[in-house]
Structures are given as structure tokens and as C-alpha cells.
Design an enzyme around this catalytic site. Structure first.
Site, short mmCIF file in Angstrom:
data_model
loop_
_atom_site.label_atom_id
_atom_site.label_comp_id
_atom_site.label_asym_id
_atom_site.label_seq_id
_atom_site.Cartn_x
_atom_site.Cartn_y
_atom_site.Cartn_z
N LYS A 8 76.27 63.52 42.93
CA LYS A 8 76.14 62.17 43.49
C LYS A 8 77.03 61.19 42.74
O LYS A 8 77.77 60.41 43.35
CB LYS A 8 74.67 61.70 43.41
CG LYS A 8 73.69 62.61 44.15
CD LYS A 8 72.27 62.04 44.19
CE LYS A 8 71.58 61.93 42.83
NZ LYS A 8 71.26 63.24 42.22
N ARG B 99 63.97 57.53 44.76
CA ARG B 99 63.54 58.88 44.43
C ARG B 99 62.08 59.11 44.81
O ARG B 99 61.58 60.22 44.58
CB ARG B 99 63.69 59.11 42.93
CG ARG B 99 65.03 59.76 42.52
CD ARG B 99 65.03 59.89 41.01
NE ARG B 99 65.89 60.90 40.48
CZ ARG B 99 67.07 60.69 39.89
NH1 ARG B 99 67.57 59.47 39.84
NH2 ARG B 99 67.73 61.68 39.36
N ARG C 222 77.53 70.25 32.03
CA ARG C 222 77.66 68.81 31.82
C ARG C 222 77.02 68.42 30.50
O ARG C 222 77.55 67.58 29.77
CB ARG C 222 77.01 68.06 33.00
CG ARG C 222 77.19 66.55 32.92
CD ARG C 222 76.74 65.86 34.18
NE ARG C 222 75.28 65.75 34.26
CZ ARG C 222 74.63 65.19 35.29
NH1 ARG C 222 75.30 64.74 36.33
NH2 ARG C 222 73.31 65.11 35.29
N ARG D 228 73.90 64.37 27.17
CA ARG D 228 72.58 64.00 27.72
C ARG D 228 71.57 65.09 27.37
O ARG D 228 71.73 66.24 27.75
CB ARG D 228 72.68 63.87 29.25
CG ARG D 228 73.23 62.55 29.71
CD ARG D 228 73.36 62.53 31.21
NE ARG D 228 72.08 62.69 31.90
CZ ARG D 228 71.95 62.54 33.21
NH1 ARG D 228 72.98 62.22 33.96
NH2 ARG D 228 70.76 62.69 33.77
N ARG E 84 62.86 68.37 36.14
CA ARG E 84 63.49 67.37 37.02
C ARG E 84 63.52 67.90 38.47
O ARG E 84 63.33 67.15 39.41
CB ARG E 84 64.90 67.03 36.54
CG ARG E 84 64.86 66.12 35.30
CD ARG E 84 66.09 66.23 34.45
NE ARG E 84 67.27 65.63 35.06
CZ ARG E 84 68.52 65.89 34.65
NH1 ARG E 84 68.74 66.74 33.65
NH2 ARG E 84 69.54 65.30 35.25
P1 AMP Z 1 70.06 60.66 36.86
O1 AMP Z 1 71.17 60.22 36.00
O2 AMP Z 1 70.09 60.08 38.24
O3 AMP Z 1 69.88 62.15 36.89
O4 AMP Z 1 68.71 60.07 36.24
C1 AMP Z 1 68.28 60.44 34.93
C2 AMP Z 1 66.84 60.09 34.76
O5 AMP Z 1 66.63 58.71 34.89
C3 AMP Z 1 65.88 60.75 35.73
O6 AMP Z 1 65.52 62.06 35.37
C4 AMP Z 1 64.68 59.80 35.64
O7 AMP Z 1 63.93 60.00 34.47
C5 AMP Z 1 65.36 58.45 35.51
N1 AMP Z 1 65.60 57.88 36.84
C6 AMP Z 1 66.78 57.65 37.44
N2 AMP Z 1 66.63 57.12 38.67
C7 AMP Z 1 65.31 57.02 38.85
C8 AMP Z 1 64.50 56.57 39.92
N3 AMP Z 1 65.02 56.13 41.06
N4 AMP Z 1 63.15 56.60 39.76
C9 AMP Z 1 62.59 57.04 38.63
N5 AMP Z 1 63.29 57.51 37.60
C10 AMP Z 1 64.64 57.50 37.69
#
Ligand code: AMP
Length: 370
Positions: free
Chosen positions: A193, A268, A307, A313, A325
Site C-alpha cells: 500500500k 481498518r 522489510r 520496524r 497483525r
Molecule cells: P502500518 O504501517 O499501516 O502497517 O501500521 C502499523 C501499525 O500502526 C498497525 O499494526 C497498528 O498498530 C497501527 N495502525 C495503523 N493504522 C491503524 C488504524 N487505521 N487503526 C488502528 N491501528 C492502526
């Protein structure tokens, strides 16, 4: 949708609707003037097409001439009215004159015309207009013949222009004020994404909002939000809706001039999707499409572990966190497919392959939205 200069316009009135209105005006004028030979005076440039069709629909004796005035510059009325060509007094002396306008809005041009003809020695004069915007008309003169009453929209076509373009269109178009594109990029962690959003934001001039990135930025800067989010992110859990929704709203508010957004990693949960729809509707905005990047778990796990080696991360480095996740995704995020499907907005593209090929697949979907 058509584009003239920098603006988009969408269909508003068909040729058939316009010609029906023209015929109506011709019949009304005929009713009043069929026993004499009136002089039709078209106001250039906008009225040329109306005058041509009106005269074809007028089946009695008449003469025709033109004046040229101008009060438009760009999209709004400037209030400057200039007379450039005048009709010679001799040709209209003692005659019934029917002034033909394409559109009457504020009535400034009309005032000038009424003034001009009141001071001439015509027998009488009437005003006919194809389009009339009653909500903005502030003149005193009662318009004699009206084709179609329209709301205060900026229109082009059938003689009317936007900076001189569009006069030759047979139909009438209105300014498309909502040519924003708002996209949700959907998919499991590692689906690509963020990678794709970086290409799409350039290609479509969109603002990219990644909630994950905003959280990481806050964690890095030790903000209160960062401290709160870290405890969830570290376990591979979702941050609570209320926190995430408020943060997202703030990010949108920071960009009042954006020509659209790519939401990456948001919504989400169903609560987030509903909050997003409600929030956007208060701004006269909407989601145009949710596009899922499809890939299987084994490919995704490999991508995330790779990654993790470079991104640092921690949630990408531990397979059990990654699995968590995915569980969160399956339980809370996957139901959004049905949510957007119901609105006819859900699209899926194959998320496996060359990065640029995937961008092309996404662009194909986005191009159908315009
Ligand atoms: P990402 O970089 O999109 O994979 O997001 C990393 C982490 O941030 C996720 O595993 C969640 O813990 C938190 N996070 C990101 N976006 C959301 C969301 N829309 N709702 C809740 N938690 C989020």
C-alpha cells in the site's frame, strides 16, 4: 466529463432539452409579434447559437442584428460592462426589438441593454434569454421570455464559454466542482500500500496519509500520542479507534487545498470506515474507490521479514507479531470489503508482480473513476 483549460465540466442539459426551450421561446415571441416584422438583436458572443436556432424556429418575418457587450472574465461576473458594437439607430427606429441573451444572471449586462434601448427611438423592446438564474438576478426589469430557469451554476456550451472554450458544444455542461479523487488503499500488512501510494500520489496529485507512518512519526518524536500508540503497535495490535480516527481527521484538516487523498492503512475497522464517511460528508467529500492489493500470506510474510531487516520496524521483524497483525486484519479489517462492496466502491487488483505493473493495474481502476 470534459476538460476546458484547467477545469472539468459534466453534462447538464442535452441538445434536445435546449432545443425544446428554444422552440418554446420562439412560439411565445411569435404569439406576440407574428403580425409585424420584429428585429432580433443578439448579444454577442454567447447568444450566436441561440439566435441561429431561435430564428430557425421562428416561422414568421423577422430581421436580425447583433450587439457585443462583455461582462465576464473567467468564472465570475466582473461587473464591467462594455459596449463594443452598437446597432445603428436608423435600422431600429420605430421597430419592435427583441434582445436575445444567452444567459441572464446578475442582470448587470441587461441593465446596460435596457438603458441603451430605452434611450433609442424603437417602437418597443423585449428581452428574451435562453438561460435565467433567478437566484442571483438583482435587476428591476422583468424578463419577457425565458427558455430555462437554472440555479447559479457556471455553465458552458451552446455558445457559452469558459475563457473562450466550449462555445461549440451542442450540449450545456456545468462546472464539476467535485473533481477530487479520494482513494482507500486496502490490503494486509506488506501488500504494498505504501509503495504504491508513493507512485499514485505523484501521478494523480493526491495527498498520501498513512496512519502507520503518522504513528511512527509520533513515536519517534515521543509525543503523547506516540507513547500511547507504541504499546499497541509493538504487539501487532490495532490502536483504539477513537485515537486513530481523531488523528486521521487532523491529518485531513491540515490539507484544505488537497485535490484528493490516498488513505493508506485507514480505515481498518468498520467504526473507522463509518467515521470516515461521516467526516468526509461534512466536507462535501466522499471516498471514490477502495482498492485492495491482493497477495497471499506466505508472500506477505517474506516481504515483511525482508522489510524488517532494512526498516528497523520491530513489528516487521518477529513472525508472531506479523501473524498477530494478520489476525487483526482478518477479524477487524476484512469485513470492510463488504462495507465498500455495498457502496459499489470495492475493487481488487493483483498485488503480486513488478512494482510498476501493479501501479498500472491501480491506475486502470482510478482512470475509470474520472
Ligand atoms: P502500518 O504501517 O499501516 O502497517 O501500521 C502499523 C501499525 O500502526 C498497525 O499494526 C497498528 O498498530 C497501527 N495502525 C495503523 N493504522 C491503524 C488504524 N487505521 N487503526 C488502528 N491501528 C492502526
Amino acid at each position: 466529463m470534459i476538460k476546458l483549460h484547467d477545469k472539468y465540466f459534466r453534462p447538464y442539459l442535452t441538445e434536445q432539452e435546449i432545443l425544446a426551450a428554444v422552440k418554446k421561446v420562439a412560439d411565445q415571441i411569435a404569439e406576440d409579434y407574428k403580425d409585424e416584422t420584429p428585429v432580433f438583436i443578439g448579444v454577442l458572443n454567447g447568444s450566436f447559437m441561440f439566435v441561429a436556432d431561435l430564428l430557425k424556429a421562428y416561422e414568421h418575418n423577422c430581421e436580425v442584428s447583433f450587439v457585443r457587450l462583455s461582462s465576464y472574465s473567467g468564472l465570475s461576473s466582473t461587473g464591467i460592462v462594455e459596449t463594443l458594437i452598437d446597432v445603428s439607430d436608423a435600422s431600429i427606429e420605430g421597430r419592435s426589438v427583441i434582445i436575445i441573451e444567452d444567459v441572464i444572471d446578475t442582470g448587470r449586462t441587461l441593465k446596460q441593454l435596457v438603458h441603451m434601448f430605452s434611450n433609442s427611438n424603437v417602437k418597443d423592446f423585449k428581452i428574451a434569454t435562453l438561460f435565467y438564474k433567478p437566484s442571483v438576478y438583482s435587476g428591476e426589469y422583468n424578463i419577457d421570455y425565458v427558455g430555462i430557469e437554472i440555479p447559479n451554476k457556471f455553465i458552458v456550451g451552446y455558445g457559452l464559454d469558459y475563457n473562450e472554450l466550449g462555445r461549440n458544444l451542442k450540449e450545456v455542461y456545468q462546472l464539476n466542482q467535485n473533481n477530487m479523487i479520494n482513494l482507500v488503499l486496502f490490503g494486509k500488512p506488506g501488500a504494498g500500500k505504501g509503495t504504491q501510494a508513493n507512485f499514485l500520489k505523484e501521478q494523480y496529485n493526491l495527498k498520501h496519509i498513512s496512519t502507520g507512518d503518522v504513528f511512527r512519526f509520533n513515536i519517534k518524536n515521543g509525543t503523547e500520542l506516540g507513547v500511547l500508540a507504541k504499546s499497541f503497535i509493538d504487539k501487532g495490535e490495532l490502536v483504539p479507534d477513537e485515537v486513530t480516527i481523531n488523528m486521521l481527521k487532523e491529518e485531513v484538516e491540515k490539507n484544505p487545498d488537497a485535490s484528493g487523498f490516498i488513505f493508506d492503512g485507514f480505515p481498518r475497522t468498520t467504526a473507522q470506515a463509518e467515521a470516515l464517511d461521516n467526516f468526509l460528508s461534512t466536507k462535501d467529500m466522499k471516498i471514490d474507490a477502495t482498492i485492495a492489493l491482493d497477495a497471499n500470506d506466505e508472500v506477505l510474510i517474506q516481504r515483511l521479514l525482508e522489510r524488517g531487516k532494512v526498516s528497523g520496524r520491530s513489528d516487521d521483524q518477529d513472525e508472531s507479531k506479523i501473524r498477530n497483525r494478520f489476525d487483526e486484519y482478518n477479524q477487524k479489517t476484512a469485513p470492510l470489503q463488504a462495507y465498500y462492496d455495498k457502496q459499489g466502491k470495492f475493487h481488487t487488483v493483483n498485488g503480486i508482480g513488478e512494482i510498476k505493473d501493479i501501479t498500472t493495474r491501480l491506475s486502470k481502476v482510478i482512470d475509470t473513476l474520472k
